[in-house]
Write a protein that holds these residues in place. Structure first.
Motif, mmCIF file in Angstrom:
data_model
loop_
_atom_site.group_PDB
_atom_site.id
_atom_site.type_symbol
_atom_site.label_atom_id
_atom_site.label_comp_id
_atom_site.label_asym_id
_atom_site.label_seq_id
_atom_site.Cartn_x
_atom_site.Cartn_y
_atom_site.Cartn_z
ATOM 1 N N TYR A 1 30.931 13.010 51.267
ATOM 2 C CA TYR A 1 31.185 13.669 49.975
ATOM 3 C C TYR A 1 31.107 12.656 48.829
ATOM 4 O O TYR A 1 30.628 12.981 47.740
ATOM 5 N N CYS A 2 31.569 11.450 49.104
ATOM 6 C CA CYS A 2 31.494 10.394 48.090
ATOM 7 C C CYS A 2 30.039 10.068 47.778
ATOM 8 O O CYS A 2 29.663 9.910 46.603
ATOM 9 N N ALA B 1 28.589 12.766 45.650
ATOM 10 C CA ALA B 1 29.061 12.647 44.263
ATOM 11 C C ALA B 1 28.302 11.532 43.542
ATOM 12 O O ALA B 1 27.895 11.692 42.386
ATOM 13 N N TYR C 1 34.339 16.609 46.340
ATOM 14 C CA TYR C 1 33.125 16.911 45.584
ATOM 15 C C TYR C 1 32.304 17.956 46.332
ATOM 16 O O TYR C 1 32.175 17.911 47.553
ATOM 17 N N SER D 1 31.126 21.825 41.710
ATOM 18 C CA SER D 1 31.903 21.080 40.701
ATOM 19 C C SER D 1 31.033 20.527 39.580
ATOM 20 O O SER D 1 31.556 20.051 38.572
ATOM 21 N N ASP D 2 29.716 20.560 39.738
ATOM 22 C CA ASP D 2 28.812 19.917 38.784
ATOM 23 C C ASP D 2 29.057 20.343 37.344
ATOM 24 O O ASP D 2 29.156 19.507 36.441
ATOM 25 N N HIS E 1 36.123 5.804 45.964
ATOM 26 C CA HIS E 1 35.293 6.334 47.042
ATOM 27 C C HIS E 1 35.359 5.436 48.269
ATOM 28 O O HIS E 1 35.904 4.331 48.235
#
Length: 164
Positions: free
Chosen positions: A34-35, A38, A96, A100-101, A28
């Motif tokens: 987005y990181c 996540a 992410y 996607s979870d 990351h």
């Protein structure tokens, strides 16, 4: 004696405990939204999945972590497409979103239940880290072999003396 023979033949005697946490290798950037999302997701599932995974984080602004990311991508046969990039068992994820979870949770569950796990870092080689790790492993292996051989020799001598 059987253990010693297996050891000399190079047959692994240690079985992987499938109930050990899954290593998630997470690449990351601190400046990546987005990181951060996540990371928040992984924090949010800590209560439910905390005993099933260990999140191993690599911030890619350091040269060492960037090189590790490139080596990991090469091992997986992938090209760099951005971060976050993470690996769970033999599955990799680029980017992410909350969509996607469920896939991430399913990957954790699947790998957690496997007896024979794929670990991408076992195939990643960095020149500066490889030699010392191999040498330490070799030294321990040779020391264990020496102790086993010496113990076997002593047992044979004692048995021979008692027989006479």
């Amino acid at each position: 004696l059987t253990i010693m023979i297996l050891f000399f033949l190079g047959v692994p005697c240690q079985k992987v405990n499938a109930k050990e946490p899954v290593k998630i290798y997470f690449f990351h950037s601190n400046s990546c939204g987005y990181c951060q999302a996540a990371l928040e997701f992984f924090d949010s599932i800590e209560g439910e999945y905390g005993d099933k995974f260990d999140l191993v984080k690599y911030e890619i602004s350091s040269e060492e972590n960037w090189n590790l990311l490139e080596s990991t991508l090469a091992t997986l046969g992938k090209e760099y497409e951005g971060v976050p990039f993470f690996v769970i068992g033999d599955q990799s994820f680029i980017g992410y979103s909350s969509a996607s979870d469920s896939k991430i949770k399913a990957a954790i569950d699947t790998v957690y239940e496997q007896e024979d796990r794929y670990d991408v870092m076992s195939g990643v080689k960095l020149e500066q880290n490889t030699s010392s790790a191999v040498n330490k492993t070799d030294i321990v292996s040779y020391a264990v072999m020496a102790v086993m051989v010496a113990g076997s020799a002593i047992l044979l001598i004692v048995a021979k003396v008692k027989a006479n």
